[in-house]
Each structure stands twice: as structure tokens, then as C-alpha cells.
Design an enzyme around this catalytic site. Structure first.
Site, PDB file in Angstrom:
ATOM      1  N   PHE A 150       0.850  -1.190   0.000  1.00  0.00           N
ATOM      2  CA  PHE A 150       0.000   0.000   0.000  1.00  0.00           C
ATOM      3  C   PHE A 150       0.891   1.247   0.000  1.00  0.00           C
ATOM      4  CE2 PHE A 150      -2.806   3.181   1.911  1.00  0.00           C
ATOM      5  CZ  PHE A 150      -4.000   2.930   1.268  1.00  0.00           C
TER       6      PHE A 150
ATOM      7  N   ARG B 203     -12.569  -4.053  -7.207  1.00  0.00           N
ATOM      8  CA  ARG B 203     -12.255  -4.816  -6.006  1.00  0.00           C
ATOM      9  C   ARG B 203     -13.522  -5.130  -5.211  1.00  0.00           C
ATOM     10  NH1 ARG B 203      -8.286  -2.439  -1.344  1.00  0.00           N
ATOM     11  NH2 ARG B 203     -10.033  -0.997  -1.164  1.00  0.00           N
TER      12      ARG B 203
ATOM     13  N   TYR C 188     -10.727   0.001  10.751  1.00  0.00           N
ATOM     14  CA  TYR C 188     -11.958   0.457  10.074  1.00  0.00           C
ATOM     15  C   TYR C 188     -12.319  -0.426   8.895  1.00  0.00           C
ATOM     16  CZ  TYR C 188      -8.149   2.738   7.558  1.00  0.00           C
ATOM     17  OH  TYR C 188      -6.964   2.977   6.927  1.00  0.00           O
ATOM     18  N   LYS C 189     -11.461  -1.408   8.571  1.00  0.00           N
ATOM     19  CA  LYS C 189     -11.754  -2.304   7.448  1.00  0.00           C
ATOM     20  C   LYS C 189     -12.575  -3.488   7.975  1.00  0.00           C
ATOM     21  CE  LYS C 189      -7.853  -0.495   4.857  1.00  0.00           C
ATOM     22  NZ  LYS C 189      -6.395  -0.506   4.713  1.00  0.00           N
TER      23      LYS C 189
ATOM     24  N   ASP D  36       2.153  -5.888   8.146  1.00  0.00           N
ATOM     25  CA  ASP D  36       0.998  -5.005   8.146  1.00  0.00           C
ATOM     26  C   ASP D  36      -0.234  -5.888   7.943  1.00  0.00           C
ATOM     27  OD1 ASP D  36      -1.095  -3.264   7.507  1.00  0.00           O
ATOM     28  OD2 ASP D  36       0.297  -1.751   6.737  1.00  0.00           O
TER      29      ASP D  36
HETATM   30  C1  LIG Z   1      -5.719   0.856   4.524  1.00  0.00           C
HETATM   31  C2  LIG Z   1      -4.245   0.804   4.591  1.00  0.00           C
HETATM   32  C3  LIG Z   1      -3.495   1.893   5.082  1.00  0.00           C
HETATM   33  C4  LIG Z   1      -4.137   3.188   5.456  1.00  0.00           C
HETATM   34  O1  LIG Z   1      -3.420   3.858   6.441  1.00  0.00           O
HETATM   35  P1  LIG Z   1      -4.123   4.976   7.315  1.00  0.00           P
HETATM   36  O2  LIG Z   1      -3.049   5.640   8.040  1.00  0.00           O
HETATM   37  O3  LIG Z   1      -5.108   4.269   8.213  1.00  0.00           O
HETATM   38  O4  LIG Z   1      -4.862   5.889   6.387  1.00  0.00           O
HETATM   39  C5  LIG Z   1      -2.119   1.736   5.190  1.00  0.00           C
HETATM   40  N1  LIG Z   1      -1.514   0.591   4.824  1.00  0.00           N
HETATM   41  C6  LIG Z   1      -2.202  -0.469   4.347  1.00  0.00           C
HETATM   42  C7  LIG Z   1      -1.480  -1.723   3.966  1.00  0.00           C
HETATM   43  C8  LIG Z   1      -3.583  -0.384   4.192  1.00  0.00           C
HETATM   44  O5  LIG Z   1      -4.256  -1.404   3.685  1.00  0.00           O
END
Ligand SMILES: *Cc1c(COP(=O)(O)O)cnc(C)c1O
Length: 397
Positions: free
Chosen positions: A113, A356, A209-210, A184
Site C-alpha cells: 500500500f 475490487r 476500520y476495514k 501489516d
Molecule cells: C488501509 C491501509 C493503510 C491506510 O493507512 P491509514 O493511516 O489508516 O490511512 C495503510 N496501509 C495499508 C497496507 C492499508 O491497507
């Protein structure tokens, strides 16, 4: 045996909507809004500053951390909550680099990400000591773990394709090469069984939040392996990670526990929402959840491939190598997703061409999946996406 799935009655899902985006923002669990309302009105409104003690606000990050720990195979006391995932990535990475002062390579993959990679780039710039970020293709990561690597930082389940890394094998390999391992779990926590303590990885981070349904802006979490916590050097040395925050000492002295990974004042309303949201997991067996998730994903792939040959599967076909999402590549993916959303099937789009779909067995069943595939077929075969109103991109896709 856990409770049977789905548990739709525990969620406030809008009537008639098929929600396939729980991998991005989970659905509101019943009772969560009421809990937040109580925190706002009774605790904040009524008790004001006293609520830090009287309503247990100061302990809430730890209470919620322990509940998250149970969902990722971590012992109580090993998970700190707060801030956002990007911040937690930075904390883990900075601490990990301190553990290997003679090495200069951060290894990730090119499917990670963006924020994880951006935070690494920012940290490299701040340190200004010749660190380098390497991002081979996900399937080449294991090979790239050499003895130059200080830290291997990977997202367990790829946000775009759902491809899942072999946590145990890669962690072993990282350790054999003398590197620190950070996982992660953004697309793993609440989606697939995770045994982070058993993996022996030093750190894990994730958001809530996911798949954990904590609501927009819900606090993130960070796990540190209990045997290393006392040597972890916090880069973000905020007062609430101090051993005695209210002693108001001049110099930072980290707490002798996971508390040292706290930074500042915790987001109490969001933590309360998350605490209430975690009730939906009571009695859920993660093995059952995984079986249901794989079955829904397999069913969706079969239905979509039979109905929409224009779409190309962009996720692993083998459910064992996939997280809880299925992605299809389609040149007009953005517009097609907008048309689909207009028809009550909510997924999302990730550039350049990925449609997705997340499968959350707590509130989805096979009928939802088949209905979603039928509507997708209608959008594709009638070229419903080829309407100017579906072409303009919103800020959030
Ligand atoms: C959703 C996601 C994020 C988002 O980070 P935030 O700081 O919560 O906005 C970061 N890394 C990964 C791998 C994600 O899937």
C-alpha cells in the site's frame, strides 16, 4: 464450534444494498452508535475531565488492544492502539531500524500500500543515513532477503489483488538473514486467521476500520513481541508512552510495556465505537470465518467468469493464497464500478484498472454474492458503464 455465519442481525446494513467493500470501510455494527452517544453525552457531557478515571478512558486503549490481540493470535498486553496505521508503520519501522544499526536496507514489495512505502521514504529522508527502500515484486521478496536487509516490512494481504504472503515462511527467512520482520495486517485482521505470536515476527501493525468495523478514522494498532518490548526505542516519544505521564518529568523515559508505543491523547469516542464493534466477534471461530470467506470468494469468481468474460481475474485463483477479497481487472473498471454502485452493489476501484470486491462473512451470504454477479453481468453486457455520468472520478475511488 463457533456461532454460525453470517450474523447480519448484528449490523445496520441499509436495506437492499449488497456491500462488498468491508475491506475498505466495514459496516456499522448495531449498538456502536449508541455506545458512542453514551460516551459523548453521559461521559464527556456529564463527567467531563473526571471521565478519564471514572469512565475508564485512560485504560480504554489497553482494553481494546487486548481484544484486538485475541483476534491476531497475540497475548494480552502486547498490542497498543491509537493514531492511524500510517503512524504505526512509522513507529514499527523506526524501532526496527534501531535494532539493526549496521544495516541500511528496508525491504518491502511493489504491491504494498502506498502509505507504507511513503512512510518508509519519509523516515529514510529524516534519518538521512543512507537507508534504501527496495521493492521487488511480491513473488520475489523471499529471494531478496539478504544479509544487507535490516527490516522486512510487508503487508500480509495485498490490498489490490488479495494475494497473501506466507507469513511463517517469510518471517523465518527474514530471521535467518538477521533481519527484523514487520507485518501489516490491514487486510488480515478480522479477515483471515492470524497467529502473529507464533510467527515470531517482531512487529505487526493494522487498522480497524476495514474488516473490524471500527468506523471511519478508527484507531490503528501496533503489536510488539513481548520479549523485545523493553529494548524498543520509540521514535514518537509522546507523553502517554512515558513510564509515568503524570509525573511530568523533563526527560522521556519509556513505559516498560507496550504502552511505550502509545503517543498522545487517545481518541476516546472512536475507541468506544471500536470496543462496541468488536462485540460482533464474540463466539466467532476464525477457522469458520475463513472457510466461509473462501467459499464466498470462490463462488464469486465462478459466477463472474461464467457471466463476464470481459473481466480478467486479478486475484489468486487458489483461495488458500488469497485474503478475503477478489479483484478483477477491466479497462473500464472505474465506470463499471460506478454503474454497479448505482445499482446497490458496493465495491471499489483501485487504479489503474482493478474492480475490487471484499467478502465479509459476518454480513454476507451466497445469495448476496450471486445477486452481485447478476447485477455485474447486466452492467457489463449492456455496457451500462458507457454513460458519461459514470466517467468522472470522485476524490475517493
Ligand atoms: C488501509 C491501509 C493503510 C491506510 O493507512 P491509514 O493511516 O489508516 O490511512 C495503510 N496501509 C495499508 C497496507 C492499508 O491497507
Amino acid at each position: 464450534m463457533g456461532v454460525s455465519l453470517p450474523r447480519k442481525e448484528l449490523f445496520d446494513l441499509p436495506e437492499g444494498m449488497i456491500y462488498l467493500d468491508g475491506n475498505s470501510l466495514g459496516v456499522l455494527p448495531k449498538g456502536a452508535a449508541e455506545r458512542a452517544q453514551r460516551v459523548i453525552t453521559e461521559e464527556w457531557g456529564g463527567q467531563l475531565i473526571r471521565a478519564w478515571n471514572s469512565a475508564g478512558w485512560m485504560d480504554l486503549p489497553r482494553v481494546v488492544g487486548d481484544r484486538l490481540a485475541a483476534l491476531i493470535g497475540a497475548p494480552a498486553g502486547s498490542v497498543a492502539t491509537g493514531d492511524t496505521l500510517s503512524i504505526k508503520v512509522y513507529q514499527a519501522l523506526a524501532a526496527a531500524l534501531k535494532m539493526r544499526p549496521d544495516r541500511r536496507v528496508i525491504l518491502s514489495d511493489n504491491g504494498n500500500f502506498p502509505s507504507d512505502l511513503y512512510m518508509a521514504q519519509g523516515l529514510i529522508g529524516t534519518l538521512d543515513q543512507g537507508y534504501a527502500l527496495r521493492t521487488p515484486a511480491p513473488e520475489d521478496v523471499a529471494e531478496a532477503i539478504t544479509d544487507e536487509v535490516a527490516v522486512v516490512m510487508l503487508t500480509h494481504v495485498d490490498y489490490r489483488t488479495g494475494r497473501m504472503h506466507d507469513m511463517e515462511a517469510i518471517t523465518k527467512r527474514a530471521h535467518a538473514a538477521g533481519a527484523v520482520m514487520i507485518w501489516d495486517l490491514a487486510h488480515s485482521a478480522g479477515a483471515v486467521p492470524v497467529e502473529i505470536a507464533a510467527s515470531n515476527a517482531e512487529f505487526a501493525v493494522g487498522c480497524t476500520y476495514k474488516y473490524l468495523n471500527g468506523g471511519p478514522g478508527a484507531p490503528a494498532f501496533i503489536y510488539a513481541r513481548p520479549d523485545i518490548i523493553e529494548s524498543v526505542q520509540p521514535a514518537l516519544s509522546g507523553w502517554l508512552g512515558h513510564d509515568a505521564p503524570f509525573a511530568m518529568e523533563r526527560d522521556y523515559r519509556p513505559a516498560m510495556s507496550t504502552e511505550r508505543l502509545r503517543v498522545g491523547t487517545p481518541p476516546i469516542v472512536q475507541l468506544a465505537l471500536l470496543d462496541a464493534a468488536l462485540d460482533v466477534w464474540d463466539g466467532v471461530d476464525m477457522g469458520d470465518l475463513r472457510a466461509a470467506s473462501m467459499a464466498l470468494g470462490d463462488l464469486f469468481i465462478a459466477e463472474v467468469e461464467a457471466r463476464c468474460p470481459q473481466l480478467r481475474l486479478a486475484s489468486p485463483r487458489d483461495a488458500h493464497q488469497r485474503g478475503s477479497q477478489v479483484s478483477f481487472a477491466f479497462a473500464h473498471g472505474y465506470a463499471a464500478m460506478q454503474a454497479l454502485i448505482d445499482r446497490g452493489v458496493i465495491g471499489d476501484f483501485r487504479a489503474p484498472d482493478i474492480m475490487r470486491f471484499g467478502f465479509t462473512p459476518l454480513y454476507l451470504d451466497a445469495d448476496d454474492v450471486i445477486r452481485a454477479a447478476e447485477i455485474l453481468e447486466e452492467v457489463i453486457t449492456t455496457r451500462a458503464w458507457d454513460d458519461p455520468k459514470y466517467q468522472t472520478r470522485s476524490r475517493v475511488t
